[in-house]
Design a protein around this motif. Structure first.
Motif, PDB file in Angstrom:
ATOM      1  N   CYS A 177      43.054  35.958  30.292  1.00  0.00           N
ATOM      2  CA  CYS A 177      44.448  35.164  30.386  1.00  0.00           C
ATOM      3  C   CYS A 177      44.837  34.360  29.095  1.00  0.00           C
ATOM      4  O   CYS A 177      45.716  33.724  29.170  1.00  0.00           O
TER       5      CYS A 177
ATOM      6  N   CYS B  15      44.694  30.388  32.593  1.00  0.00           N
ATOM      7  CA  CYS B  15      44.315  30.012  34.180  1.00  0.00           C
ATOM      8  C   CYS B  15      43.743  28.579  34.491  1.00  0.00           C
ATOM      9  O   CYS B  15      43.353  27.991  35.376  1.00  0.00           O
TER      10      CYS B  15
ATOM     11  N   GLY C 265      38.362  30.242  33.802  1.00  0.00           N
ATOM     12  CA  GLY C 265      38.123  29.991  32.518  1.00  0.00           C
ATOM     13  C   GLY C 265      36.782  30.479  31.485  1.00  0.00           C
ATOM     14  O   GLY C 265      36.310  30.027  30.833  1.00  0.00           O
ATOM     15  N   GLN C 266      36.396  31.657  32.185  1.00  0.00           N
ATOM     16  CA  GLN C 266      35.061  32.193  31.734  1.00  0.00           C
ATOM     17  C   GLN C 266      35.393  33.617  31.026  1.00  0.00           C
ATOM     18  O   GLN C 266      34.294  33.966  30.381  1.00  0.00           O
ATOM     19  N   CYS C 267      36.450  34.302  31.119  1.00  0.00           N
ATOM     20  CA  CYS C 267      36.322  35.647  30.676  1.00  0.00           C
ATOM     21  C   CYS C 267      37.342  35.937  29.240  1.00  0.00           C
ATOM     22  O   CYS C 267      37.220  36.681  28.684  1.00  0.00           O
ATOM     23  N   GLY C 268      38.537  34.927  29.335  1.00  0.00           N
ATOM     24  CA  GLY C 268      39.574  35.067  28.369  1.00  0.00           C
ATOM     25  C   GLY C 268      40.516  35.954  28.439  1.00  0.00           C
ATOM     26  O   GLY C 268      41.382  36.182  27.419  1.00  0.00           O
TER      27      GLY C 268
ATOM     28  N   ASN D 263      43.626  29.291  27.460  1.00  0.00           N
ATOM     29  CA  ASN D 263      43.087  30.090  28.731  1.00  0.00           C
ATOM     30  C   ASN D 263      44.204  29.674  29.792  1.00  0.00           C
ATOM     31  O   ASN D 263      44.162  28.226  30.263  1.00  0.00           O
TER      32      ASN D 263
ATOM     33  N   GLY E 237      41.164  37.614  34.941  1.00  0.00           N
ATOM     34  CA  GLY E 237      40.062  38.090  35.254  1.00  0.00           C
ATOM     35  C   GLY E 237      39.160  37.085  36.190  1.00  0.00           C
ATOM     36  O   GLY E 237      39.212  37.617  37.462  1.00  0.00           O
ATOM     37  N   CYS E 238      38.622  36.091  35.845  1.00  0.00           N
ATOM     38  CA  CYS E 238      37.993  35.441  36.550  1.00  0.00           C
ATOM     39  C   CYS E 238      38.712  34.291  37.359  1.00  0.00           C
ATOM     40  O   CYS E 238      38.634  33.656  38.269  1.00  0.00           O
ATOM     41  N   ASP E 239      39.777  33.546  36.775  1.00  0.00           N
ATOM     42  CA  ASP E 239      40.719  32.819  36.944  1.00  0.00           C
ATOM     43  C   ASP E 239      39.822  31.248  37.254  1.00  0.00           C
ATOM     44  O   ASP E 239      40.108  30.550  37.751  1.00  0.00           O
TER      45      ASP E 239
HETATM   46 FE1  FES Z   1      39.181  34.351  32.977  1.00  0.00          FE
HETATM   47 FE2  FES Z   1      41.236  32.867  32.536  1.00  0.00          FE
HETATM   48  S1  FES Z   1      41.154  34.542  33.959  1.00  0.00           S
HETATM   49  S2  FES Z   1      39.483  32.972  31.533  1.00  0.00           S
END
Ligand code: FES
Ligand code: FES
Length: 217
Positions: A92, A104, A87-90, A102, A83-85
């Motif tokens: 992964c 990523c 650590g902000q969206c979860g 996470n 998602g965000c790569d």
């Molecule tokens: Fe969003 Fe890892 S891709 S937290």
């Protein structure tokens, strides 16, 4: 009393002195510089062995490869989403050695020898994990992009509660935390759903926990 002329002369002197100092300071450094020797090997890859969804495999990876990219690009397990790569969206989220992380935010080489479970390892279309089946039953998704991370997180959250691991909202950290909407909301707060399926996600988790009477806020 100093004149403005005297001040000008003095300032020029200081500047000239500074330039001269800098020049003399840099000459020996430049003179000492040596040509860099060629790297010993042009292949920076390292062997990494992971046990992914019960199967051990070794791959050669650039040490900068995240666990997320290793799973998606080298193990071809694309259920885990980027998602965000950051650590902000979860999206992964995977389970490593029994704990959700996470993927990523961690390098694959840091997990040499570790056991990793991804969404593909929890269940399969003909044999769903109870949490996967509950997400289907309760419509715990819309676009589905966050869903693998939500499900991996939810499975680990119930284990955390069962194993007495407190969260930031646990009132008495010395006592075993119980199942509550506050506990689940706090523990799932790192998994963002842009579609806003949160109420149904909570119902699915409560169902698996055997807490179907606990209602959403
Ligand atoms: Fe969003 Fe890892 S891709 S937290
Ligand atoms: Fe679409 Fe969660 S179901 S982002």
């Amino acid at each position: 009393m100093p004149t403005s002329n005297a001040f000008d002369v003095s300032r020029r002197g200081v500047l000239a002195g500074g330039v001269a100092t800098a020049a003399t300071a840099t000459v020996p450094i430049a003179a000492e510089a040596k040509p860099q020797s060629a790297p010993a090997s042009s292949d920076p890859r390292l062997p990494v062995t992971l046990k992914v969804n019960g199967k051990s495999a070794q791959v050669s990876l650039d040490p900068r490869t995240t666990l997320l990219d290793a799973l998606r690009e080298h193990w071809k397990l694309t259920g885990t989403k980027k998602g965000c790569d950051h650590g902000q969206c979860g999206a992964c989220t995977v389970i490593v050695e029994g704990r959700r992380i996470n993927s990523c935010l961690t390098l694959a080489v840091m997990h040499d020898g570790d056991e990793v479970t991804t969404i593909e390892g929890l269940g399969s279309p003909g044999d769903l994990h109870p949490m996967q089946a509950a997400f289907v039953r309760h419509d715990g998704y819309q676009c589905g992009y966050c869903t693998p991370g939500q499900i991996c997180s939810a499975v680990a959250v119930l284990d955390e509660i069962k194993n007495g691991i407190p969260s930031h909202v646990t009132e008495d950290v010395a006592a075993a935390p119980g199942f509550s909407i506050e506990e689940v909301k706090e523990r799932m707060s790192g998994n963002i759903c842009r579609c806003g399926a949160y109420a149904n996600i909570f119902d699915a988790i409560a169902d698996v926990a055997g807490e179907a009477k606990e209602r959403r806020a």
